[in-house]
Design a protein around this motif. Structure first.
Motif, PDB file in Angstrom:
ATOM      1  N   MET A   5       0.855  -1.187   0.000  1.00 18.01           N
ATOM      2  CA  MET A   5       0.000   0.000   0.000  1.00 18.01           C
ATOM      3  C   MET A   5       0.895   1.241   0.000  1.00 18.01           C
ATOM      4  O   MET A   5       2.101   1.159   0.190  1.00 18.01           O
ATOM      5  CB  MET A   5      -0.882   0.016   1.260  1.00 18.01           C
ATOM      6  N   TRP A   6       0.282   2.373  -0.246  1.00 21.04           N
ATOM      7  CA  TRP A   6       0.952   3.654  -0.059  1.00 21.04           C
ATOM      8  C   TRP A   6      -0.078   4.664   0.395  1.00 21.04           C
ATOM      9  O   TRP A   6      -1.268   4.524   0.147  1.00 21.04           O
ATOM     10  CB  TRP A   6       1.661   4.114  -1.327  1.00 21.04           C
ATOM     11  N   TRP A   7       0.400   5.659   1.124  1.00 18.07           N
ATOM     12  CA  TRP A   7      -0.478   6.695   1.664  1.00 18.07           C
ATOM     13  C   TRP A   7       0.009   8.059   1.207  1.00 18.07           C
ATOM     14  O   TRP A   7       1.197   8.371   1.289  1.00 18.07           O
ATOM     15  CB  TRP A   7      -0.485   6.628   3.195  1.00 18.07           C
ATOM     16  N   ASP A   8      -0.917   8.856   0.697  1.00 21.06           N
ATOM     17  CA  ASP A   8      -0.604  10.209   0.265  1.00 21.06           C
ATOM     18  C   ASP A   8      -0.517  11.104   1.496  1.00 21.06           C
ATOM     19  O   ASP A   8      -1.530  11.603   1.992  1.00 21.06           O
ATOM     20  CB  ASP A   8      -1.675  10.716  -0.704  1.00 21.06           C
ATOM     21  N   MET A   9       0.690  11.275   1.999  1.00 22.00           N
ATOM     22  CA  MET A   9       0.898  12.025   3.236  1.00 22.00           C
ATOM     23  C   MET A   9       0.494  13.484   3.104  1.00 22.00           C
ATOM     24  O   MET A   9       0.115  14.137   4.094  1.00 22.00           O
ATOM     25  CB  MET A   9       2.379  11.918   3.633  1.00 22.00           C
ATOM     26  N   LEU A  10       0.554  14.003   1.887  1.00 17.10           N
ATOM     27  CA  LEU A  10       0.270  15.426   1.672  1.00 17.10           C
ATOM     28  C   LEU A  10      -1.185  15.702   1.305  1.00 17.10           C
ATOM     29  O   LEU A  10      -1.546  16.854   1.060  1.00 17.10           O
ATOM     30  CB  LEU A  10       1.181  15.965   0.563  1.00 17.10           C
ATOM     31  N   ALA A  11      -2.021  14.644   1.289  1.00 14.17           N
ATOM     32  CA  ALA A  11      -3.405  14.835   0.848  1.00 14.17           C
ATOM     33  C   ALA A  11      -4.172  15.786   1.759  1.00 14.17           C
ATOM     34  O   ALA A  11      -4.999  16.581   1.296  1.00 14.17           O
ATOM     35  CB  ALA A  11      -4.112  13.478   0.779  1.00 14.17           C
ATOM     36  N   ALA A  16       3.749  21.942  -1.202  1.00 18.36           N
ATOM     37  CA  ALA A  16       3.830  20.659  -1.900  1.00 18.36           C
ATOM     38  C   ALA A  16       2.453  20.120  -2.224  1.00 18.36           C
ATOM     39  O   ALA A  16       2.224  19.575  -3.317  1.00 18.36           O
ATOM     40  CB  ALA A  16       4.601  19.659  -1.038  1.00 18.36           C
ATOM     41  N   SER A  17       1.496  20.267  -1.288  1.00 18.94           N
ATOM     42  CA  SER A  17       0.149  19.767  -1.536  1.00 18.94           C
ATOM     43  C   SER A  17      -0.553  20.572  -2.629  1.00 18.94           C
ATOM     44  O   SER A  17      -1.147  19.995  -3.547  1.00 18.94           O
ATOM     45  CB  SER A  17      -0.663  19.817  -0.240  1.00 18.94           C
ATOM     46  N   ARG A  18      -0.466  21.903  -2.549  1.00 15.83           N
ATOM     47  CA  ARG A  18      -1.134  22.738  -3.560  1.00 15.83           C
ATOM     48  C   ARG A  18      -0.447  22.633  -4.916  1.00 15.83           C
ATOM     49  O   ARG A  18      -1.108  22.741  -5.954  1.00 15.83           O
ATOM     50  CB  ARG A  18      -1.124  24.191  -3.089  1.00 15.83           C
TER      51      ARG A  18
END
Length: 601
Positions: free
Chosen positions: A231-237, A281-283
């Protein structure tokens, strides 16, 4: 002369005296009747008891054992009577001492009548009020009604917390936190599950069982269970907003700051800088690797430009002001920020928070709506992924809050969040504040700590006091060695009256008087010396109670789960051995030194 319909006091005494004599003779005759029959049996004449009657009683008094037990030895008959009497008397005395000891030990604590709200009938009624999905169901499974706490000592009943309770458990290492609390909660959970830990024991016991209920997500960046990355998780979401970016920055800062309530200039400035970089980074749809590059090169204007493109001019100016400040100050701030996210420099950890088109993405907003299980495993100490673990745990619980608001205010079925080793691997800085409302959203949080001081070192005295006050269920287990805390708990439990009888004698006779004094229900030494497997239950609005935990290995399905756990442990060991076999690349060998070449310069 007595009143009409009355009876003289002396006649009452005669009546009770006669009744007592008759009862004593009946008991003695029954003991002799059984003992004599037993003695005749062990001497080879079988089990043939005489008729239980007044005639048999009269013959026994006259010593006519041959008539009552024909052919048996009088010695064997009397021996059986004596042996039976001694054994029965011993059992009665021991039982009486046990009952008196239990009464004395639990005197002043809550009894079953005080805990009706946590007993099966009361907790089932409360569950129907909290969970609309239970409407119309006649018979409810116990795990549908609440979270198992344990059994009231000494003889029950079973006690459960409701689905709106939040729990704080303090127990020393190896006092039963995993076997008696964490594992049963995961196995019995009816909704989504979140577990944090720095060990693989809970994972090994529960993974197969939870896999039969829903999907299992294992976030194991440091190889606690050596689980493959699936799995992977979008830390910046969640960093698209300033609040989300600041929360994530706070988790990384807390992972290196011993007390989140105490932040010096460098820690505060580093958190502000990380907030701006996470937001940029998120935007700007950048990756975590890009963010690490910005931290390595403060002169890189990319994050400032991304913030301006997102119309976040104030944040952009603040970040640019930090970059353009004095070199020593700027470098100190950036170096502190780099230390906070140093775990992301490890490619093994970075891979878990980097987009991977070949693996499924973990979505917290979807997880809280089902019955899946999320295991968050991380080491504590230097190089741990505690910041990432805390960020993912916080993101999942906040997703549960938003889902509850969409469902009318409360998740149904409720979500279970077991924060084992929370002070080491899940330092959510505002966890004490979250306690005040997570329960009302149908999110059952269980925070497991080794001591009150351990929590105070992370959240400060005020934060730990807030968590203690907000927790509606508190379990205090064995091994609490903090003298000040144990003394406070003893005072919190309260005192009770203890009677003392004194007898004085004189030439005119003797007199007897009773006096009362106040003693602690549970002195500090008894709280510290509580045996393993027991816990002191402090529930809101209810007197303290002593309960016995229910370890998973003593439940009816323990054999099946134990077999699964052994296979899981073997699989973990095999994966660990495979990694050791692959190992790290060998160090390059130095070329041979020609003869005569000097070895010292």
């Amino acid at each position: 002369m007595s009143s009409l319909g009355g009876r003289p006091r002396g006649s009452d005494m005669v009546f009770w005296a006669i009744a007592l004599v008759v009862l004593a003779n009946a008991v003695l005759f029954t003991m002799a009747w059984l003992g004599g029959t037993f003695g005749a049996m062990i001497t080879g004449h079988g089990w043939h008891p005489p008729k239980w009657s007044l005639l048999s009683y009269w013959r026994l008094i006259r010593g006519e054992t041959d008539t009552l037990w024909p052919g048996s030895s009088p010695f064997g008959v009397y021996f059986g009577m004596a042996l039976f009497g001694v054994v029965l008397t011993t059992l009665i005395v021991l039982a009486g001492m046990k009952i008196l000891g239990l009464r004395k030990r639990n005197e002043g604590l809550a009894k079953a009548r005080d805990l009706r709200a946590l007993a099966p009938a009361g907790i089932a009624k409360r569950a129907r009020e909290l969970r609309p999905s239970l409407a119309g169901m006649k018979d409810l499974a116990p795990d549908e009604t609440g979270n198992l706490l344990g059994d009231l000592e000494p003889h029950g009943p079973e006690l459960r917390s409701s689905f709106e309770d939040v729990e704080l458990d303090l127990m020393a290492p190896r006092a039963g936190k995993s076997t008696g609390i964490a594992i049963p909660r995961v196995l019995r959970a009816r909704g989504a599950v979140l577990l944090t830990s720095n060990k693989s024991d809970v994972y090994a016991v529960t993974r197969v069982e939870r896999e039969q209920i829903g999907r299992v997500w294992t976030f194991d960046p440091q190889g606690i269970a050596h689980a493959p990355r699936e799995m992977w998780w979008d830390m910046l979401a969640d960093c698209a907003t300033i609040e989300g970016a600041r929360r994530l920055a706070g988790h990384f800062v807390a992972s290196v700051n011993d007390d989140t309530t105490k932040k010096d200039f460098w820690i505060s400035a580093a958190q502000n800088t990380l907030t701006a970089l996470f937001l940029a980074a998120s935007r700007g749809q950048a990756s975590v690797s890009d963010l690490l590059g910005w931290l390595a090169d403060p002169a890189d204007r990319t994050p400032v430009d991304l913030l301006r493109d997102a119309q976040l001019h104030a944040m952009a100016e603040q970040l640019q002001g930090t970059v353009r400040g004095a070199v020593e100050t700027r470098d100190g701030i950036y170096e502190t920020a780099r230390q906070c996210v140093a775990c992301l420099l490890d490619p093994e950890i970075l891979a878990w928070v980097t987009q991977d088109p070949y693996l499924p993405q973990f979505r917290p907003d979807q997880h809280v709506l089902g019955r899946d299980t999320l295991y968050l495993l991380s080491k504590d100490g230097g190089g741990s992924a505690a910041g990432v673990i805390a960020g993912l745990a916080d993101s999942t619980m906040r997703a549960g809050v938003m889902a509850a608001e969409r469902m009318g205010g409360r998740l149904d079925p409720p979500m279970t969040a077991v924060l084992d080793e929370a002070a080491n691997v899940c330092r959510i800085s505002d966890l004490p504040d979250l306690y005040s409302h997570l329960g009302s959203r149908g999110i059952n949080v269980v925070t497991l700590l080794q001591s009150y001081k351990q929590g105070s070192r992370v959240w400060g005295e005020a934060g730990m006091d807030a968590m203690w006050g907000a927790a509606t269920i508190k379990l205090l287990g064995a091994g609490l060695d903090d003298a000040d805390f144990v003394e406070k708990v003893s005072k919190l439990i309260g005192q009770h009256d203890v009677s003392t009888i004194s007898v004085s004698r004189s030439k005119d006779g003797s007199s007897r008087s009773t006096s009362y004094r106040q003693e602690n229900v549970l002195p500090p030494d008894r709280i510290r010396a509580m045996p393993k497997g027991t816990a002191l239950l402090l529930a809101t609005g209810i007197r303290p109670a002593m309960i016995k935990l229910r370890p998973w290995f003593k439940e009816p399905d323990a054999a099946r789960i134990s077999a699964q756990a052994k296979q899981e442990v073997a699989a973990i060991t095999e994966r660990a051995s495979a990694k050791l076999t692959v190992g790290t690349p060998p160090r390059p060998r130095m070329p041979a030194v020609p003869p005569g070449t000097p070895t010292h310069w």
